[in-house]
Write an enzyme that holds these catalytic residues in place. Structure first.
Site, mmCIF file in Angstrom:
data_model
loop_
_atom_site.group_PDB
_atom_site.id
_atom_site.type_symbol
_atom_site.label_atom_id
_atom_site.label_comp_id
_atom_site.label_asym_id
_atom_site.label_seq_id
_atom_site.Cartn_x
_atom_site.Cartn_y
_atom_site.Cartn_z
ATOM 1 C CG LEU A 133 16.593 46.270 76.126
ATOM 2 C CD1 LEU A 133 16.089 45.047 76.931
ATOM 3 C CD2 LEU A 133 16.837 46.149 74.652
ATOM 4 C CG ASP A 134 12.273 51.750 73.295
ATOM 5 O OD1 ASP A 134 13.279 52.446 73.616
ATOM 6 O OD2 ASP A 134 11.886 51.428 72.205
ATOM 7 N NE ARG A 135 7.544 53.738 80.722
ATOM 8 C CZ ARG A 135 7.099 53.901 82.090
ATOM 9 N NH1 ARG A 135 6.970 53.090 83.054
ATOM 10 N NH2 ARG A 135 7.789 55.274 82.484
ATOM 11 C CB THR A 137 11.892 46.654 74.398
ATOM 12 O OG1 THR A 137 11.133 47.507 73.340
ATOM 13 C CG2 THR A 137 12.564 45.682 73.806
ATOM 14 N NE ARG A 234 8.742 51.557 69.681
ATOM 15 C CZ ARG A 234 8.633 52.547 70.455
ATOM 16 N NH1 ARG A 234 9.579 52.895 71.372
ATOM 17 N NH2 ARG A 234 7.522 53.300 70.904
#
Length: 315
Positions: A133-135, A137, A234
């Site tokens: 997961l992105d930082r 998120t 995104r």
């Protein structure tokens, strides 16, 4: 030495190698190929090479270099745990694994403290990690504790047999109650840290969406990605004209519009990060085969955002 069976003929080299339990993931296989550790009938080949039945593939796995990933006593919210895997509720702002500029304070640092050594799949800096997961998120993140779990979960991600759901607050009012974004995603031609749908070399990407609530100037969505491309949700929402609120990379931070009520603009500007949350993931247990669904509650910052937006409807 591995001989290509007839049933695998035509597969990409990196994809074929990822089916071997010793390697585990496609990214690991591609890394070995790119570094010259793979030869097909004695000749180095690229990842896209289509293997043929009977070819002999030699893989040399180098000994891992010391990477110094340190265990850290960091808090983790565990949603599910057994002897083979666990699922955590990743908070926003926390990086999943060590990388340049982020050697400490990651999920991996916390996992090593809680669980000790984990299955690596050949990548010592990402023990137990089967997806990311992105930082910024938040939400459900699966972690494998054993090689069997790592291989089984990686296969489900690769074969798209598990399902994921996300929640997001986006700019603008999405008119359709449901819809599908089916647009290939690839690396941006100039800004290499970004992804884009404006590319001729993109990979297929599909995202389904459902409107949960509409506000003045914003919409609350549930998202179901059918593929797992980098930054997929995104990028797709930005391409739809509705970037995720707070997304500084893909247009989710906007200047105030004269047509937007001040209360709505204030609520959106107060969002401290991209308003994206991994709500749930459903998968087959890699050992028992039983179907499991793990859910993560909406975090406080996004709950506050929604409450602020709901109040603007009453103003």
């Amino acid at each position: 030495m591995v001989r290509v069976p007839a049933c695998a003929a035509g597969m990409r080299l990196d994809r074929f190698l990822s089916t071997l339990s010793e390697l585990g993931t496609r990214s690991r296989a591609k890394g070995l190929i790119d570094d010259g550790h793979v030869a097909v009938d004695g000749v180095p080949r690229k990842s896209a090479h289509a293997v043929r039945a009977g070819e002999r593939i030699a893989v040399t796995v180098p000994a891992p270099e010391p990477v110094g990933v340190e265990a850290e006593a960091l808090p983790l919210v565990v949603l599910y745990e057994d002897a083979h895997l666990l699922a955590i509720d990743k908070p926003p702002g926390m990086v999943v694994h060590p990388a340049p500029g982020a050697r400490r304070g990651t999920v991996v640092n916390a996992l090593l403290h809680r669980l000790g050594p984990l299955a690596t799949g050949g990548d010592p800096e990402r023990p137990g990690i089967v997806h990311r997961l992105d930082r910024d998120t938040s939400g459900v993140l699966l972690v494998a504790r054993t090689p069997q779990a790592l291989e089984g979960l990686a296969r489900q991600f690769r074969d798209r047999t598990l399902s994921k759901r996300y929640l997001a607050v986006v700019h603008g009012v999405v008119r359709a109650d449901t819809g599908v974004v089916d647009r290939a995603i690839g690396r941006h031609p100039r800004e290499r840290k970004r992804m884009t749908v404006a590319t001729r070399r993109g990979r297929p990407a599909v995202t389904r969406f459902e409107v949960l609530e509409r506000f003045r100037g914003a919409t609350f969505l549930r998202l179901a990605p059918e593929t797992g491309r980098t930054h997929q949700l995104r990028v797709h929402l930005a391409a739809l004209g509705h970037p995720i609120v707070g997304d500084r990379v893909y247009g989710g931070v906007r200047s105030r519009s004269t047509s937007m009520p001040a209360a709505v603009a204030t609520a959106l500007e107060a969002c401290p990060r991209q308003a994206l949350h991994a709500e749930a993931i459903a998968f087959a247990h890699p050992v028992s085969g039983s179907r499991i669904e793990v859910r993560a509650p909406l975090p406080p910052d996004l709950s506050r955002l929604l409450e602020s937006l709901r109040r603007t409807l009453l103003a």
